[in-house]
Every structure is written in C-alpha cells, then in structure tokens.
Motif scaffolding. Sequence first.
Motif, PDB file in Angstrom:
ATOM      1  N   ARG A  90      40.975  28.073  21.509  1.00  0.00           N
ATOM      2  CA  ARG A  90      40.631  27.072  22.505  1.00  0.00           C
ATOM      3  C   ARG A  90      41.519  25.835  22.356  1.00  0.00           C
ATOM      4  N   ASN A  91      41.448  24.982  23.345  1.00  0.00           N
ATOM      5  CA  ASN A  91      42.152  23.686  23.353  1.00  0.00           C
ATOM      6  C   ASN A  91      43.665  23.816  23.434  1.00  0.00           C
ATOM      7  N   ALA A 113      41.675  24.070  17.408  1.00  0.00           N
ATOM      8  CA  ALA A 113      40.851  24.834  18.340  1.00  0.00           C
ATOM      9  C   ALA A 113      39.371  24.552  18.149  1.00  0.00           C
ATOM     10  N   LYS A 161      42.581  14.835  25.514  1.00  0.00           N
ATOM     11  CA  LYS A 161      43.859  15.503  25.308  1.00  0.00           C
ATOM     12  C   LYS A 161      44.900  14.603  24.641  1.00  0.00           C
ATOM     13  N   ALA A 185      38.926  18.773  22.709  1.00  0.00           N
ATOM     14  CA  ALA A 185      38.468  19.436  23.932  1.00  0.00           C
ATOM     15  C   ALA A 185      38.306  18.464  25.097  1.00  0.00           C
ATOM     16  N   TRP A 186      37.867  17.245  24.820  1.00  0.00           N
ATOM     17  CA  TRP A 186      37.658  16.303  25.931  1.00  0.00           C
ATOM     18  C   TRP A 186      38.629  15.128  25.937  1.00  0.00           C
ATOM     19  N   CYS A 196      38.095  21.627  17.197  1.00  0.00           N
ATOM     20  CA  CYS A 196      37.803  20.201  17.335  1.00  0.00           C
ATOM     21  C   CYS A 196      37.242  19.869  18.726  1.00  0.00           C
ATOM     22  N   ASP A 197      36.031  19.323  18.751  1.00  0.00           N
ATOM     23  CA  ASP A 197      35.411  18.944  20.021  1.00  0.00           C
ATOM     24  C   ASP A 197      36.102  17.741  20.653  1.00  0.00           C
ATOM     25  N   THR A 248      39.928  33.441  18.599  1.00  0.00           N
ATOM     26  CA  THR A 248      38.511  33.110  18.657  1.00  0.00           C
ATOM     27  C   THR A 248      37.709  34.407  18.579  1.00  0.00           C
TER      28      THR A 248
END
Length: 245
Positions: free
Chosen positions: A97-98, A160, A169, A166-167, A162-163, A69
């Motif tokens: 992320r993620n 990483a 899983k 993120a919420w 993708c929103d 990132t």
Amino acid sequence: MSTTAETEKTIWVHIWRGKDEGRHVSYEVPARENQTVLDLVTEVQRYHEPALAYRFACRVGVCGSCAMTVNGRPRWTCRTHVKRVVEGGEITIEPLRNMPRIKDLACDMGEFFDKWQKAGGKFKGKATRREPPMAVDPESRERKNADAGIECINCGVCYAACDVVAWNKDYLGPAALNRAWTLLNDERHADHAGLLEMATSEGGCASCHTQGNCMTHCPVGISPTRSIAGIKKMSLVDLLRGRAR
C-alpha cells in the motif's frame, strides 16, 4: 480407496490482478511442507498465470524486494511461511500500500526513494579518500544509536504500514527518517546541520503521529518510531541552544 489427487491438500490463493482498477483472481495450488508465500506466488506464475507481475531476488530475506500485502499486512513473502498466515485454507495477496501500482503485485517505489533523498539520506564524508579512515568508538552513544537503525534495507514494509503516509503524501515516511537518524549519529557525516533541517522540514519528523505501525511491521525489528523521536529531541535541543546564544 482415495486417489492421490483426491487426498492432496490445496490452498486457494487470491491475488490482485491489474493496476488501480483490477480484481482478485483465485488460484488453487498444492499445499506443501515449509511453503512460503513467495512459493505460492511463484507456483501461480509458473503453472497458472505466466503474465503475473511481481518482484523477488534473493529468496532468503536479504534484499526485501519480495514485500507484498498478505491478508492485509505488509510482509516479506520469502520469510513468511504459509502455515503462519493461512486462514481457512485461503490467502489473499496484494501489492504494498501507499505506493503507485505498476501491475499486479509490483509497485513503483520511485516516490519512496525520492523521499529517502529529501530526508537527507545521502552520506557526505568529512575526509577524502587520501586520508585514513576515521576511527569510530563502537561503544559511544552515537554509534549505538546509529547501529539500532543501520540494518534497514529499504524494503518499503514500514512505508506501506504507515497510516500517516496514507493520508499525507508529503510525509517523508519512517524509512527515510530512520536513515536521517543514523546519519545524524555518524560523526563522519559532514553536514549535520543541513541534514537536521531537511529531516525537520515540512513533511518531516513533526508529521509522525507515533502510532508505531512501522516498528510493529519491520521484518528486521528496527524501530523507526524511536529514530523519529530521536530527531524530534535533537531538533528541540538545537532550537534551545540557538536561543541561548
């Protein structure tokens, strides 16, 4: 007269150190022509922080292992030139992320690859090795659909970005579903029905909100958004055909 040290340009590189709990540590490194973000990380590891953990292999945009990132955006660091992303002489570099963090800039991609398998990503051939290779028409609609997504190298950038991941899983993610789409369009694959069921099960294509972050951030221009839309359409057609029988 100014000395070389006084006139040398430098960049402040802020790198995440630690695991889930950690902090950004700043390093001042020389600014050079045609410098990539991966060059900055390597400079820090060689001359400032030998214990810095990160991944890289090919350095030429083939393996995708150097994804990190950079200033809040997932990128291949070997293909990202500093002059394109530097802001006020500073760059912030963090892990993708993620994904669970291992240490510093290195992530555990086990969950990412597990989901690739849960989406039916393993090829199952119809023919045996004793049979001649099956001829595939390169101009067929199915072949072109597969070709549009076949170059994915599982670098994890889309995952990483993708929103939804993120919420949620349980969401299989854009890379896994893109792989499923390429196999659904491969006439050599032996289990299209089973694959479609896996790709449309809980956490599958229906969980995608079509935000397009995966498409926007893909380093090689693949559109998982398009692939997922294709799976949704295929599943609807399959449902309607089943009701018509």
